[in-house]
Design a protein around this motif. Structure first.
Motif, PDB file in Angstrom:
ATOM      1  N   UNK A 117     -26.362  -7.557 -41.851  1.00 36.93           N
ATOM      2  CA  UNK A 117     -27.859  -7.515 -41.519  1.00 36.93           C
ATOM      3  C   UNK A 117     -28.034  -8.430 -40.251  1.00 36.93           C
ATOM      4  N   UNK A 118     -27.375  -9.593 -40.033  1.00 32.49           N
ATOM      5  CA  UNK A 118     -27.752 -10.458 -38.934  1.00 32.49           C
ATOM      6  C   UNK A 118     -27.160  -9.501 -37.963  1.00 32.49           C
ATOM      7  N   UNK A 119     -25.906  -9.097 -37.761  1.00 29.17           N
ATOM      8  CA  UNK A 119     -26.046  -8.048 -36.733  1.00 29.17           C
ATOM      9  C   UNK A 119     -26.567  -7.181 -36.198  1.00 29.17           C
ATOM     10  N   UNK A 120     -27.373  -6.424 -37.013  1.00 31.62           N
ATOM     11  CA  UNK A 120     -28.212  -5.384 -36.988  1.00 31.62           C
ATOM     12  C   UNK A 120     -29.354  -6.352 -36.094  1.00 31.62           C
ATOM     13  N   UNK A 121     -30.087  -7.316 -36.664  1.00 34.67           N
ATOM     14  CA  UNK A 121     -30.924  -8.006 -36.067  1.00 34.67           C
ATOM     15  C   UNK A 121     -30.523  -8.657 -34.627  1.00 34.67           C
ATOM     16  N   UNK A 122     -29.381  -9.030 -34.461  1.00 36.69           N
ATOM     17  CA  UNK A 122     -29.001  -9.322 -33.069  1.00 36.69           C
ATOM     18  C   UNK A 122     -29.063  -8.249 -32.227  1.00 36.69           C
ATOM     19  N   UNK A 123     -28.413  -6.959 -32.398  1.00 39.47           N
ATOM     20  CA  UNK A 123     -28.467  -5.955 -31.696  1.00 39.47           C
ATOM     21  C   UNK A 123     -29.947  -5.225 -31.364  1.00 39.47           C
ATOM     22  N   UNK A 124     -30.676  -4.910 -32.443  1.00 36.03           N
ATOM     23  CA  UNK A 124     -32.074  -4.242 -32.151  1.00 36.03           C
ATOM     24  C   UNK A 124     -33.025  -5.089 -31.584  1.00 36.03           C
ATOM     25  N   UNK A 125     -32.908  -6.427 -31.546  1.00 33.88           N
ATOM     26  CA  UNK A 125     -33.675  -7.353 -30.876  1.00 33.88           C
ATOM     27  C   UNK A 125     -33.227  -7.842 -29.481  1.00 33.88           C
ATOM     28  N   UNK A 126     -32.065  -7.259 -29.155  1.00 30.17           N
ATOM     29  CA  UNK A 126     -31.500  -7.629 -27.639  1.00 30.17           C
ATOM     30  C   UNK A 126     -31.547  -9.212 -27.533  1.00 30.17           C
ATOM     31  N   UNK A 127     -30.964  -9.950 -28.589  1.00 30.55           N
ATOM     32  CA  UNK A 127     -30.801 -11.155 -28.361  1.00 30.55           C
ATOM     33  C   UNK A 127     -29.772 -11.741 -27.401  1.00 30.55           C
ATOM     34  N   UNK A 128     -30.111 -13.048 -26.917  1.00 32.26           N
ATOM     35  CA  UNK A 128     -28.727 -13.519 -26.143  1.00 32.26           C
ATOM     36  C   UNK A 128     -27.911 -14.287 -27.198  1.00 32.26           C
ATOM     37  N   UNK A 129     -28.709 -14.929 -28.139  1.00 39.45           N
ATOM     38  CA  UNK A 129     -27.814 -15.457 -29.328  1.00 39.45           C
ATOM     39  C   UNK A 129     -28.486 -15.435 -30.678  1.00 39.45           C
ATOM     40  N   UNK A 130     -27.694 -15.446 -31.607  1.00 36.93           N
ATOM     41  CA  UNK A 130     -28.366 -15.520 -33.145  1.00 36.93           C
ATOM     42  C   UNK A 130     -27.588 -16.709 -33.653  1.00 36.93           C
ATOM     43  N   UNK A 131     -28.167 -17.608 -34.199  1.00 42.86           N
ATOM     44  CA  UNK A 131     -27.216 -18.379 -34.807  1.00 42.86           C
ATOM     45  C   UNK A 131     -27.775 -18.422 -36.478  1.00 42.86           C
ATOM     46  N   UNK A 132     -26.780 -18.770 -37.309  1.00 41.62           N
ATOM     47  CA  UNK A 132     -27.237 -18.854 -38.632  1.00 41.62           C
ATOM     48  C   UNK A 132     -27.195 -20.386 -39.060  1.00 41.62           C
ATOM     49  N   UNK A 133     -28.320 -20.716 -39.836  1.00 38.64           N
ATOM     50  CA  UNK A 133     -28.634 -21.993 -40.461  1.00 38.64           C
ATOM     51  C   UNK A 133     -28.734 -22.009 -41.839  1.00 38.64           C
ATOM     52  N   UNK A 134     -28.466 -23.179 -42.303  1.00 41.16           N
ATOM     53  CA  UNK A 134     -28.496 -23.378 -43.886  1.00 41.16           C
ATOM     54  C   UNK A 134     -29.043 -24.761 -43.935  1.00 41.16           C
ATOM     55  N   UNK A 135     -30.181 -25.157 -44.946  1.00 41.92           N
ATOM     56  CA  UNK A 135     -30.621 -26.524 -45.329  1.00 41.92           C
ATOM     57  C   UNK A 135     -29.394 -27.298 -46.042  1.00 41.92           C
ATOM     58  N   UNK A 136     -29.273 -28.441 -45.540  1.00 45.71           N
ATOM     59  CA  UNK A 136     -28.322 -29.190 -46.063  1.00 45.71           C
ATOM     60  C   UNK A 136     -28.778 -30.563 -46.370  1.00 45.71           C
ATOM     61  N   UNK A 137     -28.492 -31.355 -47.357  1.00 41.75           N
ATOM     62  CA  UNK A 137     -28.866 -32.697 -47.584  1.00 41.75           C
ATOM     63  C   UNK A 137     -28.412 -33.837 -46.522  1.00 41.75           C
ATOM     64  N   UNK A 138     -27.504 -33.585 -45.714  1.00 46.46           N
ATOM     65  CA  UNK A 138     -27.044 -34.457 -45.085  1.00 46.46           C
ATOM     66  C   UNK A 138     -26.638 -34.117 -43.470  1.00 46.46           C
ATOM     67  N   UNK A 139     -27.986 -33.938 -42.747  1.00 45.08           N
ATOM     68  CA  UNK A 139     -27.784 -33.132 -41.605  1.00 45.08           C
ATOM     69  C   UNK A 139     -27.360 -33.766 -40.502  1.00 45.08           C
ATOM     70  N   UNK A 140     -27.156 -35.270 -40.494  1.00 46.19           N
ATOM     71  CA  UNK A 140     -26.546 -36.047 -39.600  1.00 46.19           C
ATOM     72  C   UNK A 140     -25.073 -35.882 -39.284  1.00 46.19           C
TER      73      UNK A 140
END
Length: 357
Positions: A117-140
């Motif tokens: 799904x992420x790969x399809x988003x990246x290709x169809x929207x002609x992105x320069x970069x797509x990063x994946x994120x996840x909420x975490x309790x200790x972002x530091x």
């Protein structure tokens, strides 16, 4: 579309296991962590894969993983002489990548989500970069992203003292060839490395199309012992199926999902799954509790063990106290002496010998 998997680094957080081997080859549910990433990439339809290796562990990665045939892929190995940063790894991979877009995958990461799904988003929207994120309790402790309501990335910062959000960068990125120009424009960080977060920020500063997506399933960075044990538990829960190709005597009892490899023998043992036991193991007078993975050619005699990972050719004999939350390295030998403690907890490296007194 190509893939670049990073399998270098010193693995300092998993020492002593990684003094003698690559952290990406430490097994989760009896399969190297690295292989889960390869399988995920191939499942997304990408079969041309470059793997960044280090001088210290590269030959072991190559010998165990091979040319990619077992995965239905073609693997090219790329030597990174020194750990000079993720963006440096991309830079030295240019002959392999050429001008192709690619997914970059840190080899000690595991995610539940499929990449398609992420790969399809990246290709169809002609992105320069797509990063994946996840909420975490200790972002530091992570690279952190600030994102607008449309998913466009506004700002990235590495291990901030005052995080702009709780959204950590997962170790999986999709890049167009424009990332190479961004890497050429950045300078080494204070720790002397070319940071991929700086390169992505450079894309943002040059008005390039950089977006983010949050992963909703689990994400595991297996860099520490407890992370490894958690990954082992989750993978066993999610994917293990019962199968018995070994020999189990009449005095032994199996309950729950238990996988036993060929050539393994269980004598007077109780095993409560989920548990996976590799090939050519010998278990005698043992209790093996849930969420344990026992690799090939392991010997366990008079052992009570649960929620632990035992690596190839280890021997544990005569330990009558329960072993829990432990990782025991390849060829380690653990045995008891006449006086016995009340509780045991281990992180034991390859080729160790432990006498419990």
């Amino acid at each position: 579309m190509k893939a670049l998997i990073l399998s270098g680094g010193k693995g300092t957080r998993l020492r002593p296991l990684t003094h003698t081997g690559a952290k990406q080859l430490v097994p989760v549910a009896n399969k190297p962590i690295l292989w889960y990433g390869i399988e995920s990439i191939v499942a997304a339809g990408i079969t041309d894969i470059g793997i960044i290796i280090s001088p210290e562990t590269g030959e072991e990665v190559k010998s165990k993983t091979g040319n990619g045939e077992r995965f239905g892929a073609n693997i090219t190995y790329i030597l990174q002489d020194k750990p000079a940063g993720l963006a440096h790894a991309v830079k030295i991979a240019r002959p392999f990548l050429d001008s192709a877009p690619f997914v970059m995958y840190l080899g000690d990461n595991l995610i539940q989500n499929e990449l398609g799904e992420f790969l399809n988003n990246f290709k169809t929207q002609n992105m320069d970069a797509l990063i994946l994120l996840r909420p975490v309790p200790n972002p530091t402790a992570f690279g952190v992203a600030e994102v607008d309501e449309q998913g466009r990335v506004l700002h990235l910062v590495e291990k901030p003292k005052v995080p702009p959000s709780n959204l950590a960068l997962v170790g999986i990125y999709f890049f167009a060839n424009s990332i190479q120009s961004a890497i050429d424009r950045i300078q080494p960080s204070a720790r002397g490395e070319l940071e991929i977060t700086d390169a992505i920020q450079n894309l943002i500063d040059h008005q390039k199309h950089v977006e983010a997506r949050q992963i909703m399933g689990w994400w595991l960075d297996t860099g520490k012992k407890d992370d490894l044990l958690e990954a082992n538990q989750i993978i066993l829960d999610a994917y293990l199926k019962s199968a018995n190709a070994g020999e189990v005597d009449a005095q032994s009892q199996l309950s729950g999902r238990v996988e036993i490899g060929s050539g393994s023998k269980l004598i007077n043992c109780t095993v409560r799954g989920p548990v996976t036991i590799g090939e050519d193991c010998h278990l005698e007078n043992c209790f093996i509790g849930p969420y344990s993975s026992i690799a090939d050619q392991v010997t366990l005699i008079d052992v009570d063990l649960e929620h632990s990972v035992v690596l190839q050719s280890a021997k544990v004999i005569g330990i009558h106290q329960r072993i829990v939350d432990s990782v025991i390295g390849q060829r380690a030998y653990v045995h008891t002496a006449p006086q016995r403690p009340k509780a045991l907890r281990f992180l034991i490296g390859d080729d160790s010998q432990i006498a419990v007194v």
